[in-house]
Motif scaffolding. Structure first.
Motif: not given
Ligand code: BYC
Length: 313
Positions: A146-152
């Motif tokens: 979830y955290a990584r999806a949020m970066v982009r």
């Protein structure tokens, strides 16, 4: 003594590391993430509707191309988020069924109509602006996918916010009628944008646990205040006025204090009684049904390739 899986999990969260799909996690943590990520994904795809409504009526080719790209970005955000949810053992089609059956939510904000072109500006400036304030801390959420999806997603939301600001700036500095249209859109979207952050902290049943699990990093009220503090100075540059007679700068704290939010409106929208709840979900169900042949064709194509690569066909 060897730590229990629960102790490992607690230590991981406590030390601000990421929980990954194969790690042991409490069932409540998994369920909370599925609820929040699914709601977030549904918001992205339902959120395509109010703006999609204006693609064919954008005032120039440039505006049309930008709006089309923005709506496509939202479809992409939905896909990253459904993929993140799938790492928790749920299937995308299962989540869509729950949305269509009214058993999972999407953001309250998308139950309001888009009446004029200025609404595209107000959505970009206020709704995407609120989304950024809410989502930047999720880049540090304890669940890795979830955290990584949020970066982009956050990077793209920044473009969206700027394009909304630019639309409103152009209208606000245009003819008196254009200025009035921009002010009217801000009048209608201001309060619903503040509601996007969720109920007040003392009526937010999930916050305490989600903050302990570091899914949420700030409370609903903290983020709402951050948004108002960021947005009021921008409204001054735009030459537009938030529709709140109680809005004032608290010199002591440097915060912009705002008036009472009508929470009865928020809870009515959550119950399904907002201006567009029924339209949004009916449109979504229809699009899903009419798209069945595309999903069938894609699955048949993938199956054909799989069989070919295994030398069966
Ligand atoms: N709308 O205990 P609480 C976008 C529900 S898309 C509807 O505070 P939590 C964009 C909540 O689910 C932006 N429901 O909950 C796209 C809970 O439900 P249950 C979407 C809401 O989860 C296209 C109940 O009320 N962003 O930006 O701790 C174009 C109690 O609330 C809302 C996200 O989804 C709401 N506004 O905190 C343009 C961000 N608020 O338990 C733009 C991720 C609350 O009764 N989500 N509820 O079923 C979050 O950060 C959190 O889930 C929330 C709520 C802050 C929204």
């Amino acid at each position: 003594m060897t730590p229990t899986p629960e102790q490992d999990f607690d230590a991981l969260v406590e030390s601000d590391q990421r929980v990954e799909p194969r790690d042991w996690m409490p069932e409540g943590y998994r369920k909370t993430l599925v609820r929040q990520i699914a709601q977030h994904a549904h918001s992205e795809i339902i959120g395509m509707q109010p703006e999609g409504n204006w693609i064919g009526r954008a005032p120039s080719l440039r505006r049309k191309a930008i709006l089309l790209a923005k709506v496509q970005d939202e479809a992409g955000h939905g896909l990253y988020l459904y993929s993140a949810a799938e790492t928790l053992g749920v299937d995308r089609s299962e989540l869509l069924d729950l949305l269509h059956a009214g058993k999972q939510r999407y953001s309250s904000i998308f139950n309001y109509p888009t009446l004029t072109w200025a609404d595209m500006g107000a959505i970009g400036w206020l709704v995407d602006g609120a989304a950024i304030v809410n989502q930047v801390p999720i880049c540090r959420c304890s669940y890795g996918p979830y955290a990584r999806a949020m970066v982009r997603i956050c990077k793209e939301e920044s473009f969206h916010q700027r394009q909304g600001f630019e639309i409103l700036h152009t209208l606000s500095h245009g003819t008196p009628a254009q200025h009035e249209m921009a002010q009217d859109a801000v009048n209608r979207w201001w309060w619903p944008s503040l509601m996007m952050f969720g109920p007040p902290d003392d009526q937010s049943p999930n916050s305490a646990q989600s903050m302990a699990w570091r899914i949420k990093r700030f409370s609903n009220d903290e983020l709402r205040q951050k948004f108002v503090d960021m947005t009021v100075p921008q409204s001054q540059v735009l030459g537009l006025t938030p529709p709140d007679p109680d809005l004032h700068l608290d010199e002591e704290t440097g915060h912009w204090r705002f008036g009472e939010i009508d929470w009865s409106e928020f809870f009515a929208v959550l119950k399904g009684d907002g201006p567009c709840n029924q339209d949004r979900i009916e449109h979504r169900r229809r699009a899903h049904d009419e798209g069945a042949w595309v999903r069938d064709a894609a699955s048949a194509y993938a199956e054909k390739h799989r069989a070919r690569s295994e030398g069966v066909a």
